[in-house]
Design a protein around this motif. Structure first.
Motif, PDB file in Angstrom:
ATOM      1  N   LEU A 104      -2.622  14.236  -0.259  1.00 41.93           N
ATOM      2  CA  LEU A 104      -2.126  12.974  -0.799  1.00 41.93           C
ATOM      3  C   LEU A 104      -0.971  12.544   0.092  1.00 41.93           C
ATOM      4  CD1 LEU A 104      -2.426  11.065  -3.320  1.00 41.93           C
ATOM      5  CD2 LEU A 104      -0.765  12.516  -4.472  1.00 41.93           C
ATOM      6  N   LEU A 105      -0.973  11.281   0.494  1.00 40.82           N
ATOM      7  CA  LEU A 105       0.034  10.797   1.444  1.00 40.82           C
ATOM      8  C   LEU A 105       0.951   9.807   0.736  1.00 40.82           C
ATOM      9  CD1 LEU A 105      -0.736   9.616   5.045  1.00 40.82           C
ATOM     10  CD2 LEU A 105       0.522   8.120   3.514  1.00 40.82           C
ATOM     11  N   ALA A 106       2.245   9.894   0.992  1.00 36.78           N
ATOM     12  CA  ALA A 106       3.213   8.938   0.455  1.00 36.78           C
ATOM     13  C   ALA A 106       3.890   8.208   1.604  1.00 36.78           C
ATOM     14  CB  ALA A 106       4.259   9.645  -0.404  1.00 36.78           C
ATOM     15  N   THR A 107       4.177   6.919   1.382  1.00 39.29           N
ATOM     16  CA  THR A 107       4.882   6.152   2.412  1.00 39.29           C
ATOM     17  C   THR A 107       5.751   5.089   1.761  1.00 39.29           C
ATOM     18  OG1 THR A 107       4.624   4.939   4.504  1.00 39.29           O
ATOM     19  CG2 THR A 107       3.042   4.435   2.754  1.00 39.29           C
ATOM     20  N   TYR A 108       6.956   4.941   2.273  1.00 39.35           N
ATOM     21  CA  TYR A 108       7.814   3.826   1.879  1.00 39.35           C
ATOM     22  C   TYR A 108       7.341   2.547   2.563  1.00 39.35           C
ATOM     23  CZ  TYR A 108      11.794   6.347  -0.273  1.00 39.35           C
ATOM     24  OH  TYR A 108      12.615   7.069  -1.094  1.00 39.35           O
ATOM     25  N   ILE A 109       7.563   1.417   1.895  1.00 31.96           N
ATOM     26  CA  ILE A 109       7.425   0.103   2.525  1.00 31.96           C
ATOM     27  C   ILE A 109       8.828  -0.485   2.572  1.00 31.96           C
ATOM     28  CG2 ILE A 109       6.326  -2.165   2.419  1.00 31.96           C
ATOM     29  CD1 ILE A 109       4.153  -0.823   0.666  1.00 31.96           C
ATOM     30  N   GLN A 141     -10.410   5.667   6.306  1.00 30.43           N
ATOM     31  CA  GLN A 141     -11.339   6.343   7.220  1.00 30.43           C
ATOM     32  C   GLN A 141     -11.144   7.856   7.205  1.00 30.43           C
ATOM     33  OE1 GLN A 141     -10.487   4.427  10.942  1.00 30.43           O
ATOM     34  NE2 GLN A 141     -11.131   2.415  10.197  1.00 30.43           N
ATOM     35  N   GLU A 142      -9.903   8.287   7.035  1.00 30.20           N
ATOM     36  CA  GLU A 142      -9.599   9.721   7.010  1.00 30.20           C
ATOM     37  C   GLU A 142      -9.713  10.305   5.605  1.00 30.20           C
ATOM     38  OE1 GLU A 142      -9.174  11.615   9.607  1.00 30.20           O
ATOM     39  OE2 GLU A 142      -9.351   9.917  10.985  1.00 30.20           O
ATOM     40  N   GLN A 143     -10.117   9.486   4.632  1.00 34.48           N
ATOM     41  CA  GLN A 143     -10.277   9.910   3.236  1.00 34.48           C
ATOM     42  C   GLN A 143      -8.992  10.541   2.703  1.00 34.48           C
ATOM     43  OE1 GLN A 143     -13.895  12.358   3.635  1.00 34.48           O
ATOM     44  NE2 GLN A 143     -15.061  10.663   2.746  1.00 34.48           N
ATOM     45  N   MET A 144      -7.887   9.848   2.939  1.00 33.74           N
ATOM     46  CA  MET A 144      -6.570  10.308   2.510  1.00 33.74           C
ATOM     47  C   MET A 144      -5.992   9.347   1.468  1.00 33.74           C
ATOM     48  SD  MET A 144      -4.034  12.431   2.678  1.00 33.74           S
ATOM     49  CE  MET A 144      -4.000  13.396   4.186  1.00 33.74           C
ATOM     50  N   PRO A 145      -5.909   9.754   0.207  1.00 35.04           N
ATOM     51  CA  PRO A 145      -5.300   8.897  -0.816  1.00 35.04           C
ATOM     52  C   PRO A 145      -3.830   8.635  -0.504  1.00 35.04           C
ATOM     53  CG  PRO A 145      -6.530  10.713  -1.803  1.00 35.04           C
ATOM     54  CD  PRO A 145      -6.422  11.008  -0.345  1.00 35.04           C
ATOM     55  N   VAL A 146      -3.335   7.476  -0.950  1.00 28.17           N
ATOM     56  CA  VAL A 146      -1.985   7.027  -0.588  1.00 28.17           C
ATOM     57  C   VAL A 146      -1.203   6.623  -1.832  1.00 28.17           C
ATOM     58  CG1 VAL A 146      -0.644   5.312   0.695  1.00 28.17           C
ATOM     59  CG2 VAL A 146      -2.769   6.222   1.669  1.00 28.17           C
ATOM     60  N   VAL A 147       0.054   7.077  -1.890  1.00 19.28           N
ATOM     61  CA  VAL A 147       1.014   6.596  -2.884  1.00 19.28           C
ATOM     62  C   VAL A 147       1.983   5.676  -2.154  1.00 19.28           C
ATOM     63  CG1 VAL A 147       2.834   7.210  -4.509  1.00 19.28           C
ATOM     64  CG2 VAL A 147       0.821   8.684  -4.272  1.00 19.28           C
ATOM     65  N   LEU A 148       2.042   4.417  -2.581  1.00 12.42           N
ATOM     66  CA  LEU A 148       2.949   3.444  -1.963  1.00 12.42           C
ATOM     67  C   LEU A 148       4.285   3.465  -2.697  1.00 12.42           C
ATOM     68  CD1 LEU A 148       0.570   0.376  -1.505  1.00 12.42           C
ATOM     69  CD2 LEU A 148       1.240   2.065   0.219  1.00 12.42           C
ATOM     70  N   ALA A 180      -1.690   5.152  -6.227  1.00 12.16           N
ATOM     71  CA  ALA A 180      -0.518   5.047  -7.102  1.00 12.16           C
ATOM     72  C   ALA A 180       0.583   4.283  -6.391  1.00 12.16           C
ATOM     73  CB  ALA A 180      -0.026   6.432  -7.512  1.00 12.16           C
ATOM     74  N   ALA A 181       1.605   3.903  -7.169  1.00 15.89           N
ATOM     75  CA  ALA A 181       2.762   3.207  -6.598  1.00 15.89           C
ATOM     76  C   ALA A 181       4.023   3.676  -7.300  1.00 15.89           C
ATOM     77  CB  ALA A 181       2.615   1.693  -6.734  1.00 15.89           C
ATOM     78  N   GLN A 182       5.091   3.770  -6.524  1.00 16.63           N
ATOM     79  CA  GLN A 182       6.421   4.065  -7.071  1.00 16.63           C
ATOM     80  C   GLN A 182       7.257   2.796  -7.044  1.00 16.63           C
ATOM     81  OE1 GLN A 182       8.917   7.450  -5.559  1.00 16.63           O
ATOM     82  NE2 GLN A 182      10.475   5.876  -5.269  1.00 16.63           N
ATOM     83  N   TYR A 212       1.388   5.182 -12.044  1.00 16.85           N
ATOM     84  CA  TYR A 212       2.601   4.655 -11.421  1.00 16.85           C
ATOM     85  C   TYR A 212       3.720   5.679 -11.611  1.00 16.85           C
ATOM     86  CZ  TYR A 212      -0.184   0.418 -11.748  1.00 16.85           C
ATOM     87  OH  TYR A 212      -1.209  -0.497 -11.645  1.00 16.85           O
ATOM     88  N   THR A 213       4.684   5.681 -10.685  1.00 21.93           N
ATOM     89  CA  THR A 213       5.708   6.723 -10.706  1.00 21.93           C
ATOM     90  C   THR A 213       7.106   6.147 -10.530  1.00 21.93           C
ATOM     91  OG1 THR A 213       5.820   7.207  -8.324  1.00 21.93           O
ATOM     92  CG2 THR A 213       4.005   8.226  -9.563  1.00 21.93           C
ATOM     93  N   ARG A 214       8.075   7.002 -10.793  1.00 24.49           N
ATOM     94  CA  ARG A 214       9.485   6.743 -10.478  1.00 24.49           C
ATOM     95  C   ARG A 214      10.112   8.076 -10.116  1.00 24.49           C
ATOM     96  NH1 ARG A 214      13.071   8.495 -14.417  1.00 24.49           N
ATOM     97  NH2 ARG A 214      12.105   9.084 -16.408  1.00 24.49           N
ATOM     98  N   THR A 215      11.260   8.044  -9.461  1.00 27.91           N
ATOM     99  CA  THR A 215      11.978   9.287  -9.225  1.00 27.91           C
ATOM    100  C   THR A 215      12.621   9.724 -10.542  1.00 27.91           C
ATOM    101  OG1 THR A 215      13.749   7.904  -8.312  1.00 27.91           O
ATOM    102  CG2 THR A 215      12.396   9.127  -6.759  1.00 27.91           C
ATOM    103  N   GLY A 216      12.489  11.019 -10.858  1.00 26.63           N
ATOM    104  CA  GLY A 216      13.002  11.543 -12.125  1.00 26.63           C
ATOM    105  C   GLY A 216      14.491  11.826 -12.100  1.00 26.63           C
TER     106      GLY A 216
END
Length: 674
Positions: free
Chosen positions: A69-74, A103-110, A171-173, A202-206
């Motif tokens: 699972l990959l996470a990235t900031y925008i 293409q790499e079949q990698m789910p993303v959390v924005l 998902a999104a934070q 959806y998420t937030r920092t705890g």
């Protein structure tokens, strides 16, 4: 023929459009995908800090490291540094990055922001927002209008690539490290939903604790921990509460994260959190270096924290960072965090470099923790469905003091008569001794007395896959084969449920089992298990370095607005010593090599054709640059070094060269740089 090809394309498109999208749910234990419990490994990479031409290769490397699972900031100011001018070009193109992930079949959390931090100028909020005379990060018409404009722009990049569409965005934070009223986070979520975001969760920092809560189930809280922090104002070794990351405990979060912004935080489980799965999004894969504080992070730090979190009940390990990067060039300002910016101005970070000592560094180079963490990630992938519902038990005290060496740190997770024992005899920069005559017991099974050597971290199975207990670590289960890893310094015993006990078992590798379908590997064999064999042309390349200017007068180091030492100004850099470096053209165009510079000094910068391309605060690791990123035809570089001053008000780790002055100690062209 053309008609047949057109028909084939239509069929493929129809199949893609009508493919069954995996159903994603969650409960208090874990994520559930198509009815199967999973324990993801989430790795953070910032797409806008990596050249677009390298995305596919680097995402693939993350997968090979065990990231699922990959996470990235925008970062808002990466895409709208100037008001109304949105940039989705080049390495800022979120859509192109998401296409690579698909293409790499990698789910993303924005991680959508609007505030991100990420050691970016103003935490990612553009300077022009501060001219709008509105309070930021709260529900007011002016700010929420600006956020809606931002989210609409982001959605243009995401549309058609959400999970429901068969895309990677799962998902999104919203915002980051927010401590105000929950209604603000809910307003952000409503804005996103109204625009068209429709994601499984959806998420937030705890951390920190919200002033008022959000309704249950709306936003999953995700936690974190770090081995050290550049943000601490102290310039002493092992300051702060970071040592607590190496203790098994029920408390999910950290009291050490972001103390420069958040102040002291209370170690308590927030009410209702136990009804959520225990997930992390910021487990330190490494650490950035600020000018005033430059931690040196070890691979054992990352592995120990991950194992402790897993043993404490976490069912998603999210690393920040898993892949380092380089700040893109700004139009109006540099885009690094600095004390002179309007907000989040507590630390001076390098202008370009954001290596973070992550498992994969700024140029995709592998630090040792990349391999060290792999057996843990394979274990989560193959045994996650078993481990996910196991509850943690804490036989050892949960609030040990720094360096406490009186007892073994251990915990176990169990369900029924099955479980896993987690052992951690390691704490960063503390010398924990070997623990002798240790008697471990879990799920009604007693292990034989053993010695746990200093520095050992391990997971032992109990009543799993026909194994009653073992003093080796389960790694993977593929094609009916069970792979285990020897634990350094502990003789391997495998007691089977059929009554047979194998003692002092020696590793035989992946080709020969030690018993039936059980294969015992060395640590190195486990770290490289299932990795493709990559080769590179073993050709020796050399660079030359000539000093052309001595350093000028030493600058006066002052403390800035945040009461920590300020990084050198552009004027200060005019007093740096100057070296000219020549690299062979094939190192730039053909062999994809790194320039590695070991130097004596305070900090250094690298220029190509008069343009700053990399910078470094000296902390004991080489200053690296990926030569393939140079403009075509460029082989001449300029290196500037500012001398280290005696008694400078900065923290330098043990590994740093603390000799006053400056100089180039070693220059080489290397494949990996480490």
């Amino acid at each position: 023929m053309r008609r047949c090809l057109l028909l084939l394309v239509l069929v493929v498109e129809w199949l893609a459009a009508n493919a069954t999208v995996p159903v994603v749910k969650w409960d208090k234990y874990s994520l559930i995908i198509d009815g199967q419990r999973v324990m993801p490994v989430m790795g953070e990479i910032h797409y806008s800090r990596v050249p677009a031409s390298e995305w596919a290769q680097e995402v693939r490397k993350m997968k090979e490291g065990g990231v699922t699972l990959l996470a990235t900031y925008i970062f808002w100011n990466h895409i709208e540094e100037q008001e109304g001018i949105f940039r989705w070009d080049g390495q800022r193109s979120l859509r192109d990055f998401l296409e690579v992930c698909r293409q790499e079949q990698m789910p993303v959390v924005l991680r959508l922001g609007p505030f991100c931090h990420g050691e970016v100028r103003n935490g990612g909020i553009p300077d022009w927002v501060f001219t709008k005379n509105c309070r930021l990060r709260e529900v007011n018409p002016v700010f929420m209008y600006l956020v809606a404009q931002l989210y609409r722009q982001i959605f243009t990049q995401v549309q058609g690539l959400q999970w429901k569409d068969g895309g990677p965005v799962i998902a999104a934070q919203f915002d980051n490290e927010y401590r105000g009223r929950g209604e603000y986070l809910m307003a952000l979520k409503k804005t996103a939903l109204d625009i068209g975001f429709d994601l499984p969760f959806y998420t937030r920092t705890g951390w920190p604790e919200l002033r008022t809560p959000v309704p249950f189930g709306e936003l999953l809280p995700l936690y974190g921990d770090y081995a050290d922090g550049f943000w601490d104002k102290e310039i002493t070794e092992t300051c702060g509460n970071y040592y607590k990351a190496f203790n098994f405990k029920a408390f999910r979060s950290s009291t050490a994260i972001g103390t420069d912004l958040l102040g002291n935080q209370e170690a308590k489980v927030n009410q209702g959190d136990e009804q959520y799965p225990y997930f992390t999004c910021e487990l330190g894969g490494g650490m950035a270096t600020a000018y005033h504080r430059r931690p040196y992070v070890y691979p054992e730090d990352a592995y120990s924290m991950a194992l402790v979190k897993l043993g404490s009940g976490s069912n998603l390990l999210g690393y920040y960072m898993y892949h380092g990067g380089s700040n893109p060039e700004g139009v109006l300002h540099t885009l690094n965090e600095c004390q002179t910016s309007p907000a989040t101005a507590n630390n001076d970070l390098p202008v370009v470099t954001y290596d973070f000592q992550a498992p994969l560094g700024e140029f995709g180079q592998t630090y040792l923790q990349y391999y060290k963490l792999r057996p843990l990630h394979l274990f989560m992938h193959d045994y996650g469905s078993v481990l996910a519902t196991m509850e943690p038990t804490f036989p050892a005290p949960q609030d040990l003091k720094k360096g406490d060496d009186a007892q073994l740190r251990w915990a176990y997770r169990s369900e029924g008569n099955s479980g896993f024992v987690f052992v951690n005899n390691y704490e960063r920069l503390q010398h924990l001794s070997a623990k002798k005559n240790i008697e471990l017991e879990a799920c009604g099974v007693k292990f034989p007395k053993m010695t746990i050597p200093a520095g050992v971290m391990a997971i032992f199975p109990v009543n799993i896959d026909g194994i009653r207990y073992a003093t080796a670590q389960l790694v993977a289960k593929r094609d009916g084969k069970i792979y285990m890893m020897q634990v350094k310094g502990i003789p391997t015993t495998i007691a089977l449920q059929n009554g047979k006990t194998l003692k002092n078992v020696k590793a035989k590798g992946v080709e020969k089992s030690v018993y039936d379908n059980i294969y015992l590997l060395t640590q190195q064999e486990a770290e490289y298990l299932f990795l493709p064999a990559y080769g590179h042309e073993d050709i020796s390349l050399n660079a030359t370095c000539v000093k052309v200017k001595e350093a000028g007068a030493l600058r006066q180091i002052v403390k800035g607005r945040a009461k920590v030492a300020e990084a050198p100004s552009e004027e200060d850099w005019q007093q740096a010593a100057v070296y000219h470096i020549t690299v062979p053209e094939v190192a730039v165009t053909k062999f994809k090599r790194l320039l590695s510079i070991e130097y004596q000094g305070d900090c250094a910068r690298l220029y190509a054709d008069g343009k700053l391309i990399a910078d470094n605060f000296q902390y004991g690791r080489p200053f690296l640059y990926g030569l393939w990123r140079l403009p075509k035809g460029t082989t001449q570089l300029e290196l500037r070094i500012l001398p280290l001053q005696p008694d400078a008000p900065i923290y330098l780790p043990r590994e740093a060269d603390k000799t006053p002055g400056e100089g180039v100690k070693k220059l080489e062209i290397t494949y990996n740089g480490l």
